[in-house]
Design a protein around this motif. Sequence first.
Motif, PDB file in Angstrom:
ATOM      1  N   ARG A 117      -7.552  48.461  30.168  1.00  0.00           N
ATOM      2  CA  ARG A 117      -6.882  47.800  31.277  1.00  0.00           C
ATOM      3  C   ARG A 117      -7.734  47.854  32.536  1.00  0.00           C
ATOM      4  NH1 ARG A 117      -4.372  43.876  33.683  1.00  0.00           N
ATOM      5  NH2 ARG A 117      -2.858  44.495  35.280  1.00  0.00           N
ATOM      6  N   VAL A 118      -8.335  48.998  32.813  1.00  0.00           N
ATOM      7  CA  VAL A 118      -9.168  49.140  34.002  1.00  0.00           C
ATOM      8  C   VAL A 118     -10.396  48.245  33.898  1.00  0.00           C
ATOM      9  CG1 VAL A 118     -10.593  50.740  35.334  1.00  0.00           C
ATOM     10  CG2 VAL A 118      -8.353  51.464  34.506  1.00  0.00           C
ATOM     11  N   ASN A 119     -11.033  48.207  32.750  1.00  0.00           N
ATOM     12  CA  ASN A 119     -12.194  47.336  32.567  1.00  0.00           C
ATOM     13  C   ASN A 119     -11.815  45.869  32.735  1.00  0.00           C
ATOM     14  OD1 ASN A 119     -13.944  49.445  32.096  1.00  0.00           O
ATOM     15  ND2 ASN A 119     -13.757  49.344  29.874  1.00  0.00           N
ATOM     16  N   GLU A 120     -10.645  45.503  32.241  1.00  0.00           N
ATOM     17  CA  GLU A 120     -10.160  44.125  32.396  1.00  0.00           C
ATOM     18  C   GLU A 120     -10.008  43.769  33.869  1.00  0.00           C
ATOM     19  OE1 GLU A 120      -5.873  41.914  31.806  1.00  0.00           O
ATOM     20  OE2 GLU A 120      -6.467  43.393  30.310  1.00  0.00           O
ATOM     21  N   LEU A 121      -9.432  44.669  34.641  1.00  0.00           N
ATOM     22  CA  LEU A 121      -9.248  44.418  36.072  1.00  0.00           C
ATOM     23  C   LEU A 121     -10.586  44.316  36.790  1.00  0.00           C
ATOM     24  CD1 LEU A 121      -6.277  46.856  36.853  1.00  0.00           C
ATOM     25  CD2 LEU A 121      -6.196  44.355  36.690  1.00  0.00           C
ATOM     26  N   LEU A 122     -11.492  45.231  36.484  1.00  0.00           N
ATOM     27  CA  LEU A 122     -12.797  45.222  37.138  1.00  0.00           C
ATOM     28  C   LEU A 122     -13.571  43.943  36.827  1.00  0.00           C
ATOM     29  CD1 LEU A 122     -13.979  48.913  36.644  1.00  0.00           C
ATOM     30  CD2 LEU A 122     -13.419  47.804  38.806  1.00  0.00           C
ATOM     31  N   LEU A 123     -13.615  43.564  35.578  1.00  0.00           N
ATOM     32  CA  LEU A 123     -14.361  42.363  35.197  1.00  0.00           C
ATOM     33  C   LEU A 123     -13.750  41.117  35.840  1.00  0.00           C
ATOM     34  CD1 LEU A 123     -15.052  43.123  31.424  1.00  0.00           C
ATOM     35  CD2 LEU A 123     -16.691  43.138  33.295  1.00  0.00           C
ATOM     36  N   SER A 124     -12.433  41.074  35.910  1.00  0.00           N
ATOM     37  CA  SER A 124     -11.766  39.940  36.553  1.00  0.00           C
ATOM     38  C   SER A 124     -12.108  39.867  38.034  1.00  0.00           C
ATOM     39  CB  SER A 124     -10.250  40.073  36.365  1.00  0.00           C
ATOM     40  OG  SER A 124      -9.561  39.131  37.140  1.00  0.00           O
ATOM     41  N   PHE A 125     -12.063  41.004  38.720  1.00  0.00           N
ATOM     42  CA  PHE A 125     -12.341  41.040  40.154  1.00  0.00           C
ATOM     43  C   PHE A 125     -13.800  40.712  40.441  1.00  0.00           C
ATOM     44  CE2 PHE A 125     -13.098  43.581  44.129  1.00  0.00           C
ATOM     45  CZ  PHE A 125     -12.323  42.773  44.969  1.00  0.00           C
ATOM     46  N   LEU A 126     -14.698  41.264  39.633  1.00  0.00           N
ATOM     47  CA  LEU A 126     -16.123  40.996  39.829  1.00  0.00           C
ATOM     48  C   LEU A 126     -16.445  39.527  39.550  1.00  0.00           C
ATOM     49  CD1 LEU A 126     -17.689  44.200  38.229  1.00  0.00           C
ATOM     50  CD2 LEU A 126     -17.346  43.700  40.652  1.00  0.00           C
ATOM     51  N   LYS A 127     -15.753  38.940  38.588  1.00  0.00           N
ATOM     52  CA  LYS A 127     -15.963  37.518  38.306  1.00  0.00           C
ATOM     53  C   LYS A 127     -15.512  36.666  39.470  1.00  0.00           C
ATOM     54  CE  LYS A 127     -14.981  33.931  34.870  1.00  0.00           C
ATOM     55  NZ  LYS A 127     -14.292  33.614  33.581  1.00  0.00           N
ATOM     56  N   GLU A 128     -14.387  37.051  40.090  1.00  0.00           N
ATOM     57  CA  GLU A 128     -13.892  36.321  41.259  1.00  0.00           C
ATOM     58  C   GLU A 128     -14.876  36.375  42.419  1.00  0.00           C
ATOM     59  OE1 GLU A 128     -10.229  38.083  42.376  1.00  0.00           O
ATOM     60  OE2 GLU A 128      -9.111  37.403  40.600  1.00  0.00           O
ATOM     61  N   ASN A 129     -15.611  37.475  42.525  1.00  0.00           N
ATOM     62  CA  ASN A 129     -16.437  37.704  43.704  1.00  0.00           C
ATOM     63  C   ASN A 129     -17.911  37.876  43.372  1.00  0.00           C
ATOM     64  OD1 ASN A 129     -14.191  38.064  45.830  1.00  0.00           O
ATOM     65  ND2 ASN A 129     -13.560  39.439  44.179  1.00  0.00           N
ATOM     66  N   GLY A 130     -18.318  37.375  42.205  1.00  0.00           N
ATOM     67  CA  GLY A 130     -19.693  37.539  41.783  1.00  0.00           C
ATOM     68  C   GLY A 130     -20.668  36.598  42.487  1.00  0.00           C
TER      69      GLY A 130
END
Length: 210
Positions: free
Chosen positions: A197-210
């Motif tokens: 779950r934590v990895n999912e959140l991190l990857l989603s957030f980083l994708k939004e702001n990459g």
Amino acid sequence: MAAYHPAKHVGDMLELLSRLDVDRCHVVGHDWGSGVAQGLAQFAAERVASLTLMSVGDSSVLLGPDSWQERQRMWHMTMFQFAGLAEEWLSRDDFANLRQMLAGHADRDEVLEPLRAPGALTASLNIYRAALPMEVQLGEPPARPPFAMPVMGVWSTGDPYLTERQMTALASRVPERWRYERVEDAGHWFQLDQPERVNELLLSFLKENG
């Protein structure tokens, strides 16, 4: 004691970025790491592309005049200030009290073992003593500037030490691009309890702001 102060850790992070020739990066911090990450974002905003803060949020809520619920949960922060007494209490009966405090940690035994080395427990507690001495705990929390980058706050529903309020309060310091997420069925060390779950959140957030 100055070597343990969060400002020193911020300086270490800036030195590391310089040595690695990294101009900007996405910063993720949990607990004490959240405090250091916030320091980096405040004093070197141009180096931080995005900020993910886990468990620990707004220090003005943690230490503010209306923080009785937060202070009840964080009673150990005060106890740790008493040098010698804290070490004796935590290590008594083969670290029975510390074992109880770390009951929700998936790697508790591995965490405890290095603390048996001479001076290791004091070195660990010195982080609390340098960052949160009694004058800081009892004084007015300093004004905190807004964050200039996207920020995600993540809090877990089973955290016995930190309230949800101190995390959601960060929204007032993020004029734009604030994101808040709750991790269900997890304790304070939720990256160990719910890693997918934590990895999912991190990857989603980083994708939004990459």
